[in-house]
Design a protein around this motif. Structure first.
Motif, PDB file in Angstrom:
ATOM      1  N   SER A  75       0.814  -1.223   0.000  1.00  0.00           N
ATOM      2  CA  SER A  75       0.000   0.000   0.000  1.00  0.00           C
ATOM      3  C   SER A  75       0.848   1.274   0.000  1.00  0.00           C
ATOM      4  O   SER A  75       0.320   2.378   0.044  1.00  0.00           O
ATOM      5  N   THR A  97       1.613  -7.535  -3.933  1.00  0.00           N
ATOM      6  CA  THR A  97       1.161  -6.471  -4.821  1.00  0.00           C
ATOM      7  C   THR A  97       2.038  -5.247  -4.571  1.00  0.00           C
ATOM      8  O   THR A  97       2.720  -5.165  -3.550  1.00  0.00           O
ATOM      9  N   GLY A  99       1.807  -0.896  -4.964  1.00  0.00           N
ATOM     10  CA  GLY A  99       1.060   0.287  -5.346  1.00  0.00           C
ATOM     11  C   GLY A  99       0.962   1.270  -4.193  1.00  0.00           C
ATOM     12  O   GLY A  99       1.543   1.046  -3.126  1.00  0.00           O
ATOM     13  N   HIS A 101      -1.753   3.158  -1.884  1.00  0.00           N
ATOM     14  CA  HIS A 101      -3.116   3.215  -1.356  1.00  0.00           C
ATOM     15  C   HIS A 101      -3.597   4.671  -1.325  1.00  0.00           C
ATOM     16  O   HIS A 101      -2.801   5.591  -1.125  1.00  0.00           O
ATOM     17  N   GLY A 188      -1.183  -2.529  -7.238  1.00  0.00           N
ATOM     18  CA  GLY A 188      -2.082  -2.002  -6.228  1.00  0.00           C
ATOM     19  C   GLY A 188      -1.537  -2.278  -4.843  1.00  0.00           C
ATOM     20  O   GLY A 188      -0.423  -2.794  -4.720  1.00  0.00           O
ATOM     21  N   GLU A 189      -2.151  -1.931  -3.848  1.00  0.00           N
ATOM     22  CA  GLU A 189      -3.523  -1.484  -3.755  1.00  0.00           C
ATOM     23  C   GLU A 189      -3.595   0.006  -4.051  1.00  0.00           C
ATOM     24  O   GLU A 189      -2.868   0.800  -3.470  1.00  0.00           O
ATOM     25  N   PHE A 190      -4.511   0.380  -4.945  1.00  0.00           N
ATOM     26  CA  PHE A 190      -4.704   1.793  -5.243  1.00  0.00           C
ATOM     27  C   PHE A 190      -6.154   2.044  -5.619  1.00  0.00           C
ATOM     28  O   PHE A 190      -6.897   1.115  -5.916  1.00  0.00           O
ATOM     29  N   GLN A 212      -1.395   6.432 -11.356  1.00  0.00           N
ATOM     30  CA  GLN A 212      -1.079   5.010 -11.273  1.00  0.00           C
ATOM     31  C   GLN A 212      -1.800   4.209 -12.354  1.00  0.00           C
ATOM     32  O   GLN A 212      -1.251   3.241 -12.892  1.00  0.00           O
ATOM     33  N   LEU A 225      -5.124  -5.655 -11.607  1.00  0.00           N
ATOM     34  CA  LEU A 225      -5.284  -4.520 -10.700  1.00  0.00           C
ATOM     35  C   LEU A 225      -5.901  -4.957  -9.380  1.00  0.00           C
ATOM     36  O   LEU A 225      -6.886  -5.696  -9.357  1.00  0.00           O
ATOM     37  N   LEU A 227      -7.717  -3.161  -6.519  1.00  0.00           N
ATOM     38  CA  LEU A 227      -8.351  -1.843  -6.445  1.00  0.00           C
ATOM     39  C   LEU A 227      -9.079  -1.603  -5.123  1.00  0.00           C
ATOM     40  O   LEU A 227      -9.553  -2.540  -4.484  1.00  0.00           O
TER      41      LEU A 227
END
Length: 464
Positions: A75, A97, A99, A101, A188-190, A212, A225, A227
């Motif tokens: 995150s 993952t 990304g 957050h 991700g997480e985004f 992103q 992804l 999400l």
């Protein structure tokens, strides 16, 4: 299901406190969202060590219940790198993952003063900064729009994130046909979270998500992804469509909207775009939440714990489905035990009758007793306990929980090896998610497990 043996070599306690009734199906689970990079799984709470590192025990308990694949959420830059390290530490079991957050997106703001590689989440200062944000909304002290985005910093952040992904792929020890890197399985997480604007303003979140998405779409080999969308559905869908097309036709690997708590209409739109829906404890809080879960198609379902947060609680509407499952399982176990006892009693009676006949044949003077044995002088009948003693015994019995814990649960101050920590959700609790989903939808646990497994393997390729 037989109780597993204890594995002494890795320090993992493998003896469950309670085991579910034996069934012909052995469940298998993939936890698509577990924050194992949070230091709470190393015994650190708010910057202070409270008990020994028990991460191996956490992973071991997950494997015991059939959760053999764990996708660890990245995150922020720090947690993404930590997740990738865990994937190296537990190859074939843990995946990662990478990304940023929405609650960690304040690094894009012109007022953010930390380097993005060191930051976890603005608004979580000091000792709190190393922990992942809790799942619950908090409307207090929102950060208002107006500070703006530092575009020079944004360019640097996105370059560094692209480098992190490239490096993770090049350092991968193995590959699969579905994913260019076995350890890194998702971008991700985004996303967007308008319920928690106290971490990051709306304008900065929008920029972070759009930037992103542009990077995700530009990758030569796209990643699925992972999400996040809370109270931001319209903007969330709009930005996805701007990046990947009106039907997300340019999204090559698909994606999941995890920890879903939106409306049924929102859920149907996301499924219509080809996205999957991630369900955890937060998805069962209210009657309305459970009605949404009822409508999630099995071919679009994924399950998760989102630990250390999002546990299923007795106050949640979904809890009653766990109670119903336990009642049904107990009744089935009692019926099976009664049937076995009846068979044993019948065999015992037959054996006693045969023994009596044999004794009568050899000694015609013997007098059979009521149970086929000779009456012995002075034998006293066993007396039952007085009624008062029975009532007192019942009072002294500890009330059994409606939903018994599979493992012993202790407070962190009283930590012991092999026990779960109260208030720290673990991936082994994913079996509760499957049971509740099955109860809500009126299908078997097997159907839920197999559908979620197939969907997750198809998108993230974790079953190499």
């Amino acid at each position: 299901m037989a109780e597993p043996n204890t594995n002494q070599s890795n320090g993992v306690s493998t003896t469950p406190k309670n085991t579910p009734p034996t069934t012909t199906y052995t469940p298998r689970y993939i936890d698509i969202g577990i924050n194992l990079a949070d230091p709470i799984f190393r015994g650190r709470y708010h910057g202070k060590s409270r008990h020994p590192d028990d991460l191996k025990g956490v992973v071991g308990r997950a494997i015991e219940v059939g959760c053999s694949k764990l996708i660890v959420t990245g995150s922020s830059f720090k947690s993404s790198r930590d997740a990738l390290k865990l994937a190296k530490e537990f190859p074939g079991t843990v995946f990662a993952t990478a990304g940023i957050h929405p609650c960690s997106s304040s690094i894009f703001s012109s007022t953010h003063h930390k380097h993005h590689d060191e930051s976890q989440s603005e608004g979580e200062g000091g000792e709190e900064a190393e922990h992942t944000p809790a799942c619950g909304p908090d409307p207090t002290k929102p950060i208002l729009d107006g500070d703006g985005v530092d575009h020079a910093r944004s360019t640097k952040i996105m370059t560094d994130l692209a480098d992190l992904i490239t490096q993770a792929r090049s350092n991968s020890t193995t590959t699969t046909s579905n994913s260019p890197a076995a350890e890194l399985v998702a971008f991700g997480e985004f996303g967007l979270d308008y319920d928690r604007l106290h971490y990051c303003s709306k304008e900065v979140q929008l920029h972070s998500f759009a930037a992103q998405l542009q990077l995700a779409a530009s990758l030569t080999l796209q990643l699925p992804l992972f999400l996040h969308s809370r109270a931001a559905h319209a903007d969330f869908v709009r930005l996805l469509q701007e990046a990947f097309g009106p039907r997300l036709e340019r999204l090559e690997k698909g994606g999941v909207v995890h920890s879903f708590t939106g409306t049924a209409e929102e859920m149907r739109e996301l499924m219509g775009l080809g996205l999957y829906i991630g369900i955890n404890g937060c998805s069962f809080k209210t009657v309305e939440n459970c009605e949404v879960v009822r409508e999630v198609r099995l071919d679009r379902l994924m399950i998760e714990t989102d630990g250390p947060w999002c546990e299923v609680r007795p106050t949640h509407e979904g809890w009653r489905y766990l109670v119903e499952w336990e009642v049904k399982a107990k009744a089935e176990a009692e019926a099976a035990a009664a049937a076995a006892a009846a068979v044993a009693a019948e065999a015992e009676t037959a054996a006693a009758a045969a023994a009596e006949a044999e004794a009568a044949a050899s000694d015609p003077t013997a007098t059979p007793g009521a149970e086929g044995e000779a009456v012995k002088p002075g034998r006293r009948q066993r007396q039952k306990k007085p009624q008062q003693q029975q009532q007192q015994a019942k009072k002294n019995q500890k009330k059994e929980s409606e939903v018994p814990e599979r493992y012993k649960v202790v407070k962190k101050e009283k930590w012991e090896e092999g026990a779960m920590v109260k208030g720290r959700n673990e991936p082994c609790t994913i079996e509760r998610i499957a049971k509740i989903v099955a109860g809500i939808k009126g299908v078997s646990v097997e159907e839920v497990c197999e559908a979620a497994w197939a969907n997750t393997v198809k998108v993230f390729g974790v079953d190499s």
